[in-house]
Design a protein around this motif. Structure first.
Motif, PDB file in Angstrom:
ATOM      1  N   PHE A  46       0.763  -1.409  -0.002  1.00 17.46           N
ATOM      2  CA  PHE A  46       0.116   0.007   0.104  1.00 17.46           C
ATOM      3  C   PHE A  46       0.965   1.290   0.039  1.00 17.46           C
ATOM      4  CE2 PHE A  46      -3.645   2.526   1.096  1.00 17.46           C
ATOM      5  CZ  PHE A  46      -3.073   3.464   1.948  1.00 17.46           C
ATOM      6  N   ILE A  47       0.539   2.391  -0.942  1.00 21.63           N
ATOM      7  CA  ILE A  47       1.122   3.530  -0.947  1.00 21.63           C
ATOM      8  C   ILE A  47       0.381   4.469  -0.367  1.00 21.63           C
ATOM      9  CG2 ILE A  47       2.379   5.128  -2.296  1.00 21.63           C
ATOM     10  CD1 ILE A  47       2.576   3.333  -4.472  1.00 21.63           C
ATOM     11  N   ILE A  48      -0.840   4.674  -0.788  1.00 23.53           N
ATOM     12  CA  ILE A  48      -1.629   5.732  -0.350  1.00 23.53           C
ATOM     13  C   ILE A  48      -3.351   5.419  -0.663  1.00 23.53           C
ATOM     14  CG2 ILE A  48      -1.669   7.068  -2.645  1.00 23.53           C
ATOM     15  CD1 ILE A  48      -0.857   9.670  -0.941  1.00 23.53           C
ATOM     16  N   GLN A  49      -4.199   6.298  -0.207  1.00 25.52           N
ATOM     17  CA  GLN A  49      -5.614   6.053  -0.630  1.00 25.52           C
ATOM     18  C   GLN A  49      -6.278   7.406  -0.359  1.00 25.52           C
ATOM     19  OE1 GLN A  49      -8.655   4.147   2.247  1.00 25.52           O
ATOM     20  NE2 GLN A  49      -8.348   2.580   0.342  1.00 25.52           N
ATOM     21  N   GLY A  50      -7.197   7.590  -1.310  1.00 26.33           N
ATOM     22  CA  GLY A  50      -8.066   9.018  -1.070  1.00 26.33           C
ATOM     23  C   GLY A  50      -9.496   8.791  -1.611  1.00 26.33           C
ATOM     24  N   TYR A  51     -10.200   9.661  -1.306  1.00 27.21           N
ATOM     25  CA  TYR A  51     -11.442   9.936  -1.867  1.00 27.21           C
ATOM     26  C   TYR A  51     -11.736  11.051  -2.768  1.00 27.21           C
ATOM     27  CZ  TYR A  51     -16.606   9.856  -1.977  1.00 27.21           C
ATOM     28  OH  TYR A  51     -17.930   9.644  -2.554  1.00 27.21           O
ATOM     29  N   LYS A  52     -11.235  12.126  -2.483  1.00 23.97           N
ATOM     30  CA  LYS A  52     -11.488  13.506  -3.237  1.00 23.97           C
ATOM     31  C   LYS A  52     -10.403  14.323  -2.768  1.00 23.97           C
ATOM     32  CE  LYS A  52     -14.814  15.666  -0.222  1.00 23.97           C
ATOM     33  NZ  LYS A  52     -16.061  16.305  -0.351  1.00 23.97           N
ATOM     34  N   THR A  53      -9.950  15.273  -3.416  1.00 25.68           N
ATOM     35  CA  THR A  53      -9.023  16.310  -3.685  1.00 25.68           C
ATOM     36  C   THR A  53      -7.568  15.818  -3.410  1.00 25.68           C
ATOM     37  OG1 THR A  53      -9.201  16.469  -1.145  1.00 25.68           O
ATOM     38  CG2 THR A  53     -10.960  18.069  -2.457  1.00 25.68           C
ATOM     39  N   LYS A  54      -6.978  16.272  -2.126  1.00 24.32           N
ATOM     40  CA  LYS A  54      -5.505  15.772  -2.339  1.00 24.32           C
ATOM     41  C   LYS A  54      -5.252  14.998  -0.923  1.00 24.32           C
ATOM     42  CE  LYS A  54      -1.003  18.050  -1.982  1.00 24.32           C
ATOM     43  NZ  LYS A  54      -0.223  19.033  -1.869  1.00 24.32           N
ATOM     44  N   VAL A  55      -4.491  13.995  -1.104  1.00 26.88           N
ATOM     45  CA  VAL A  55      -3.913  13.283   0.054  1.00 26.88           C
ATOM     46  C   VAL A  55      -2.345  13.198  -0.021  1.00 26.88           C
ATOM     47  CG1 VAL A  55      -3.933  11.193   1.485  1.00 26.88           C
ATOM     48  CG2 VAL A  55      -6.021  12.119   0.225  1.00 26.88           C
ATOM     49  N   THR A  56      -1.760  13.303   1.012  1.00 25.72           N
ATOM     50  CA  THR A  56      -0.394  13.461   1.321  1.00 25.72           C
ATOM     51  C   THR A  56       0.067  12.561   2.351  1.00 25.72           C
ATOM     52  OG1 THR A  56      -0.029  15.541   0.001  1.00 25.72           O
ATOM     53  CG2 THR A  56       1.770  14.840   1.242  1.00 25.72           C
ATOM     54  N   ASN A  57       0.965  11.894   2.149  1.00 21.68           N
ATOM     55  CA  ASN A  57       1.840  11.281   3.135  1.00 21.68           C
ATOM     56  C   ASN A  57       3.324  11.117   2.930  1.00 21.68           C
ATOM     57  OD1 ASN A  57       2.445   9.046   1.343  1.00 21.68           O
ATOM     58  ND2 ASN A  57       0.782   7.525   1.994  1.00 21.68           N
ATOM     59  N   GLU A  58       3.977  10.395   3.839  1.00 24.01           N
ATOM     60  CA  GLU A  58       5.448  10.685   3.722  1.00 24.01           C
ATOM     61  C   GLU A  58       6.100   9.994   2.435  1.00 24.01           C
ATOM     62  OE1 GLU A  58       3.909   8.862   5.669  1.00 24.01           O
ATOM     63  OE2 GLU A  58       4.477   6.733   5.844  1.00 24.01           O
ATOM     64  N   VAL A  59       5.333   9.215   1.622  1.00 29.16           N
ATOM     65  CA  VAL A  59       5.928   8.740   0.520  1.00 29.16           C
ATOM     66  C   VAL A  59       5.364   9.426  -0.775  1.00 29.16           C
ATOM     67  CG1 VAL A  59       5.860   6.548  -0.589  1.00 29.16           C
ATOM     68  CG2 VAL A  59       5.973   6.458   1.600  1.00 29.16           C
ATOM     69  N   ALA A  60       4.129   9.837  -0.611  1.00 30.74           N
ATOM     70  CA  ALA A  60       3.637  10.219  -1.998  1.00 30.74           C
ATOM     71  C   ALA A  60       2.482  11.353  -1.927  1.00 30.74           C
ATOM     72  CB  ALA A  60       3.173   9.063  -2.883  1.00 30.74           C
ATOM     73  N   SER A  61       2.077  11.843  -2.802  1.00 35.68           N
ATOM     74  CA  SER A  61       0.544  12.533  -3.044  1.00 35.68           C
ATOM     75  C   SER A  61      -0.213  11.876  -4.028  1.00 35.68           C
ATOM     76  CB  SER A  61       1.098  14.058  -3.144  1.00 35.68           C
ATOM     77  OG  SER A  61       1.957  14.627  -2.221  1.00 35.68           O
ATOM     78  N   LEU A  62      -1.525  12.382  -3.454  1.00 42.04           N
ATOM     79  CA  LEU A  62      -2.642  11.765  -4.495  1.00 42.04           C
ATOM     80  C   LEU A  62      -3.387  13.081  -4.938  1.00 42.04           C
ATOM     81  CD1 LEU A  62      -4.064   9.440  -6.020  1.00 42.04           C
ATOM     82  CD2 LEU A  62      -5.300   8.826  -3.862  1.00 42.04           C
TER      83      LEU A  62
END
Lengths: 113, 113
Positions: A46-62
């Motif tokens: 798993f890298i990242i998960q989102g539903y809408k707009t922008k999500v950011t964690n230490e590894v990536a942005s979505l």
């Protein structure tokens, strides 16, 4: 089930930002967008998960636009160790018997020195 | 890493023989999945389980059966192996899809001669 479309492969160089876009035109209201990374001879991670707009964690942005028909995984300043296959998944989990996430072919990212 | 083990890690067998792959988890997650991965196809869901004795078919279930008699164990059986079932098999677990991450095991490489 929502299906996804990603580029088959991408090349980049160390230190560059990499953006991988996934198309999911028939995404449903309750669907979440999830990205996984897979190295050779290993299971996806798993890298990242989102539903809408922008999500950011230490590894990536979505990044997810308002219509949610696509999403973009952004990897800042990639290194050689980011060479992997990246999968975009869309699922709703409405079915109590499980969420049949479809992985698809993924995007093979090659980072060059 | 999530506590997931798969056994065996490698197996070579002959066409027509029965084969059972085992997935064992120590996370007490409700959902368990079996995927196969082949070149050009990404990961495809074979069967999944949403509780003890509760299982359902995935995208490519023909020729496979599963059983889950305990929360921690999910067995995949090829009743009569065929060469088309040569693949890498991954087990995954999750607490509650789709929000929760799927954690993958190390994989089993099966060769059917």
């Amino acid at each position: 089930l929502a299906k996804t479309t990603q580029p088959i492969s991408m090349d980049s160089y160390e230190g560059q930002e990499v953006n991988i876009t996934c198309s999911h035109n028939n995404i449903a209201t309750n669907d979440y967008i999830t990205w996984y990374q897979q190295f050779p001879s290993q299971g996806p991670r798993f890298i990242i998960q989102g539903y809408k707009t922008k999500v950011t964690n230490e590894v990536a942005s979505l990044f997810i636009p308002a219509d949610r028909k696509s999403s973009t995984l952004s990897l800042p300043r990639v290194s050689l160790s980011d060479t992997a296959v990246y999968y975009c998944l869309v699922g709703d989990g409405k079915n109590n018997a499980g969420n049949m996430l479809t992985f698809g072919g993924g995007t093979r990212l090659m980072v060059k020195p | 890493d999530a506590g997931i083990t798969q056994s065996p890690r490698h197996k070579v067998t002959e066409t027509g023989t029965p084969v059972t792959l085992r997935c064992h988890q120590t996370e007490n997650h409700r959902y368990m999945y079996w995927y196969r991965q082949d070149p050009g196809h990404g990961l495809r869901l074979i069967h999944y389980s949403y509780g003890v004795k509760d299982t359902d078919k995935g995208e490519v279930s023909d020729g496979y059966s599963v059983s889950r008699s305990k929360t921690e164990d999910f067995l995949l059986t090829l009743e009569s192996a065929t060469s088309s079932q040569t693949s890498v098999y991954f087990c995954a677990i999750s607490e509650s899809p789709p929000r929760d991450t799927q954690y993958f095991g190390p994989g089993t490489r099966l060769t059917v001669l």
